[in-house]
Design a protein around this motif. Structure first.
Motif, short mmCIF file in Angstrom:
data_model
loop_
_atom_site.label_atom_id
_atom_site.label_comp_id
_atom_site.label_asym_id
_atom_site.label_seq_id
_atom_site.Cartn_x
_atom_site.Cartn_y
_atom_site.Cartn_z
N GLY A 211 0.85 -1.18 0.00
CA GLY A 211 0.00 0.00 0.00
C GLY A 211 0.89 1.24 0.00
O GLY A 211 2.09 1.17 -0.19
N GLY A 212 0.30 2.39 0.25
CA GLY A 212 1.09 3.62 0.27
C GLY A 212 1.77 3.84 -1.08
O GLY A 212 1.24 3.50 -2.14
N ILE A 213 2.97 4.38 -1.03
CA ILE A 213 3.74 4.60 -2.26
C ILE A 213 4.94 3.64 -2.27
O ILE A 213 5.41 3.20 -1.21
CB ILE A 213 4.21 6.06 -2.39
CG1 ILE A 213 5.06 6.49 -1.19
CG2 ILE A 213 3.01 6.99 -2.52
CD1 ILE A 213 5.64 7.87 -1.30
N ARG A 214 5.41 3.34 -3.45
CA ARG A 214 6.51 2.36 -3.58
C ARG A 214 7.77 2.83 -2.86
O ARG A 214 8.55 2.01 -2.36
CB ARG A 214 6.81 2.11 -5.05
CG ARG A 214 5.69 1.40 -5.81
CD ARG A 214 5.39 0.02 -5.24
NE ARG A 214 4.27 -0.62 -5.88
CZ ARG A 214 4.37 -1.47 -6.90
NH1 ARG A 214 5.56 -1.74 -7.41
NH2 ARG A 214 3.29 -2.02 -7.41
N GLN A 215 7.96 4.15 -2.81
CA GLN A 215 9.15 4.67 -2.12
C GLN A 215 9.15 4.30 -0.63
O GLN A 215 10.21 4.10 -0.04
CB GLN A 215 9.24 6.19 -2.27
CG GLN A 215 9.61 6.65 -3.67
CD GLN A 215 8.40 6.86 -4.56
OE1 GLN A 215 7.33 6.27 -4.32
NE2 GLN A 215 8.55 7.69 -5.57
N ASP A 216 7.95 4.21 -0.03
CA ASP A 216 7.87 3.81 1.39
C ASP A 216 8.41 2.39 1.57
O ASP A 216 9.13 2.10 2.54
CB ASP A 216 6.43 3.89 1.89
CG ASP A 216 5.94 5.32 2.06
OD1 ASP A 216 6.78 6.22 2.18
OD2 ASP A 216 4.70 5.52 2.07
N SER A 217 8.05 1.50 0.67
CA SER A 217 8.51 0.11 0.77
C SER A 217 10.01 0.01 0.51
O SER A 217 10.71 -0.77 1.14
CB SER A 217 7.74 -0.78 -0.21
OG SER A 217 6.38 -0.85 0.17
N GLU A 218 10.50 0.82 -0.45
CA GLU A 218 11.95 0.86 -0.72
C GLU A 218 12.70 1.32 0.53
O GLU A 218 13.71 0.72 0.92
CB GLU A 218 12.23 1.83 -1.87
CG GLU A 218 11.77 1.34 -3.22
CD GLU A 218 12.88 0.70 -4.02
OE1 GLU A 218 14.05 0.79 -3.60
OE2 GLU A 218 12.57 0.09 -5.06
N ALA A 219 12.18 2.39 1.16
CA ALA A 219 12.83 2.91 2.37
C ALA A 219 12.78 1.90 3.50
O ALA A 219 13.73 1.76 4.28
CB ALA A 219 12.18 4.23 2.79
N LEU A 220 11.65 1.18 3.62
CA LEU A 220 11.53 0.18 4.67
C LEU A 220 12.56 -0.93 4.49
O LEU A 220 13.22 -1.35 5.45
CB LEU A 220 10.12 -0.40 4.67
CG LEU A 220 9.81 -1.43 5.76
CD1 LEU A 220 9.82 -0.78 7.14
CD2 LEU A 220 8.47 -2.11 5.51
N CYS A 221 12.74 -1.40 3.25
CA CYS A 221 13.74 -2.42 2.98
C CYS A 221 15.15 -1.90 3.27
O CYS A 221 16.00 -2.64 3.82
CB CYS A 221 13.65 -2.89 1.53
SG CYS A 221 12.21 -3.94 1.20
N ALA A 222 15.42 -0.64 2.94
CA ALA A 222 16.73 -0.06 3.23
C ALA A 222 16.96 0.03 4.73
O ALA A 222 18.07 -0.22 5.22
CB ALA A 222 16.84 1.32 2.58
N LEU A 223 15.90 0.40 5.47
CA LEU A 223 16.01 0.48 6.92
C LEU A 223 16.30 -0.90 7.51
O LEU A 223 17.18 -1.05 8.38
CB LEU A 223 14.72 1.04 7.51
CG LEU A 223 14.68 1.23 9.03
CD1 LEU A 223 15.66 2.31 9.48
CD2 LEU A 223 13.27 1.57 9.49
N PHE A 224 15.57 -1.92 7.04
CA PHE A 224 15.80 -3.28 7.53
C PHE A 224 17.21 -3.76 7.19
O PHE A 224 17.85 -4.45 7.98
CB PHE A 224 14.76 -4.23 6.94
CG PHE A 224 13.43 -4.18 7.62
CD1 PHE A 224 13.32 -3.90 8.96
CD2 PHE A 224 12.26 -4.40 6.90
CE1 PHE A 224 12.08 -3.85 9.60
CE2 PHE A 224 11.02 -4.36 7.52
CZ PHE A 224 10.93 -4.09 8.87
N ALA A 225 17.69 -3.40 6.01
CA ALA A 225 19.05 -3.77 5.63
C ALA A 225 20.06 -3.18 6.62
O ALA A 225 21.02 -3.84 7.01
CB ALA A 225 19.35 -3.29 4.21
N GLY A 226 19.82 -1.92 7.02
CA GLY A 226 20.70 -1.29 7.99
C GLY A 226 20.66 -1.99 9.34
O GLY A 226 21.69 -2.15 10.02
#
Length: 548
Positions: A211-226
């Protein structure tokens, strides 16, 4: 320092009350007698001169507001007579030089940490369980219920015992006795820890991933990677539904970008491939347990203080935060930087008005321009939704003397000490350069601490004047009070009190060294911060442009 009031910077045209002052009282400052027009509560500010409508208000040597009406000498500054105003900023305009503090007595000191294959050193050793999408939150909760008590990672719940007592009294017809019950610290230790070298298994549930915008999911994956790459993490179990925006391939791409040599174990299970929920959970639990057996083999070993990465945070700030706790943390930051370590200053809405100073501290034009660009874009996004940095101070901030965002920001920036700014990181970018780094995050306590851990912080310093219980799942949070009243009122959340700076009993430098000594103990597992003891595992990913 006068212990009743303070001029922070010679350029300031206001004084800060360090204790309650009474209307009609006369004070002597700089060979002048000032008659106080109002009762002035400790932490609040009063005018050093007669200020006309439109006059700029200075604190910390910077513009922090503008008079909306005439303010007589000795009158209190309030939201009724002062409005937010901040200094403008542009390109890097000065060559910066730094007089680093003497750290010779720390040269042979070390902390005992967990050495990772990539050279990072953890101050803790956690296993993570992560859902890539909110649809998997329930499954993560089931895994949590299965693991934490059986593995000895939680102690008995005293409040559960309270509910049981109330239930028994109610059933016995003794409702009137319920009010007399009290909650006492549970002395039971619960089950013994199965894994002696694992500090816990942490579960990062959230409401994103689809849901939301795709950038939110991209940022979430980047946060989890960190988070997975953070040195305090031994490995992770990742649950995917299968059809969500936050795909496992994106998580892998983000991990590869952060660390091409990434070697930690990551267990990935996809529900739509595994079939039944029972099969998914059985596989997740068995694979996680076996992986934790391996993670438990790692032990603490000596590491230089240059392996510290310290996050710098403030929350529930008061009028003393920028005078005691934040400058003390700033000195601790300078000590860590001088020792070759890394520090992270975040909360961009709370750097409003001090941008030019930070720009001038940047080591080159490219870094300075990145900071300037991020600040302008953030401010514009806030204004686009009808808000602005001027709306940042909370009711609690205002009540305790921080009446404009620039006033709050000038004190908040003191956490960054005096060292050069070696890099500027956008949200979810991972820290790489030793020295002071700026990280673009909201001022929201949990969103900011969440981001700093995702960018590599292995300890977080958190100052507070009003009291806030915020913690983090993987980075131990050391809570630092700006005043002794708070430390005595809320001893269950405060680790160190800088109130002696206000009373003049200790200097900023002395308190900074005390903070560093505590960092070393926490990083070695010898001292457990209150937030960790309380199980404060706060985790909120940021959706860009929505939060201050």
């Amino acid at each position: 320092m006068n212990h009743r009031f303070l001029q922070i910077h010679p350029k300031d045209n206001v004084l800060v009350a360090l204790t309650d002052l009474k209307a009609g009282e006369s004070i002597l400052f700089d060979n002048r007698t000032i008659n106080l027009k109002h009762d002035i509560a400790a932490k609040h500010k009063f005018s050093l001169y007669d200020l006309e409508t439109g006059a700029q208000i200075y604190m910390y040597g910077s513009i922090v507001g503008r008079a909306m009406s005439p303010i007589p000498e000795g009158a209190t500054l309030t939201t009724g007579n002062v409005i937010h105003e901040a200094s403008s900023f542009g390109s890097k305009s000065e060559t910066f030089s730094w007089d680093a503090p003497d750290v010779s007595k720390y040269k042979n000191k070390f902390f005992k940490g967990y050495h990772r294959p990539d050279g990072q050193v953890g101050t803790a050793n956690y296993w993570l369980v992560i859902p890539l999408v909110f649809c998997e939150n329930r499954n993560v909760d089931v895994i949590k219920d299965a693991f934490v008590e059986e593995l000895g990672f939680i102690k008995p719940n005293a409040y559960k015992s309270l509910v049981q007592q109330m239930t028994d009294l109610y059933k016995s017809g003794k409702k009137s006795e319920i009010e007399n019950l009290s909650v006492e610290e549970d002395t039971l230790n619960g089950k013994s820890r199965i894994f002696k070298n694992i500090d816990g298994i942490k579960f990062l549930t959230h409401n994103g991933g689809c849901g939301g915008i795709r950038q939110d999911s991209e940022a979430l994956c980047a946060l989890f990677a960190g988070y997975i790459n953070n040195p305090n993490v031994a490995g992770a179990t990742v649950l995917s539904l299968g059809c969500q925006n936050a795909q496992p391939t994106i998580l892998k791409e983000k991990l590869d970008k952060i660390n091409p040599e990434f070697k930690k174990p990551v267990i990935l299970l996809e529900q739509q491939k595994e079939g039944t929920e029972q099969h998914l959970l059985s596989q997740a639990i068995k694979k996680t347990f076996l992986a934790m057996i391996d993670a438990d083999q790692m032990q603490r070993e000596p590491a230089p203080l240059s392996k510290l990465t310290i996050g710098l945070e403030c929350g529930g700030s008061d009028g003393f935060s920028g005078i005691s706790a934040n400058p003390a943390v700033g000195h601790a930051s300078d000590l860590v930087v001088a020792l070759g370590g890394k520090t992270i200053l975040s909360e961009f809405p709370e750097l409003c008005g001090v941008e030019q100073e930070l720009i001038n501290r940047c080591t080159d034009e490219v870094i300075a321009e990145k900071f300037s660009g991020l600040m302008k874009a953030y401010a514009a996004s806030a204004e686009a939704v009808g808000s602005g940095f001027d709306m940042n101070p909370s009711p609690g901030n205002i009540k305790d003397g921080l009446i404009t965002d620039a006033m709050k920001s000038s004190g908040a920036a003191k956490k960054g000490g005096t060292s050069p700014v070696v890099d500027v990181l956008d949200y979810t970018e991972y820290i790489s350069k030793p020295g002071l780094n700026l990280l673009c995050t909201p001022g929201n306590d949990v969103e900011s601490t969440t981001a700093m851990a995702g960018s590599g912080a292995n300890v977080i310093l958190f100052t507070t004047g009003l009291g806030t219980p915020t913690g983090n799942p993987i980075a131990p949070v050391i809570k630092i009070s700006s005043n002794t009243t708070l430390a005595k009122k809320m001893p269950d959340i405060i680790d160190i009190d800088t109130g002696e700076v206000i009373t003049g009993e200790k200097t900023i430098e002395e308190m900074g060294e005390e903070i560093l000594e505590l960092i070393i103990k926490v990083a070695s597992g010898e001292s457990i911060p209150k937030a960790v003891q309380l199980g404060q595992d706060d985790f909120i990913p940021w959706k860009r442009g929505v939060s201050l």
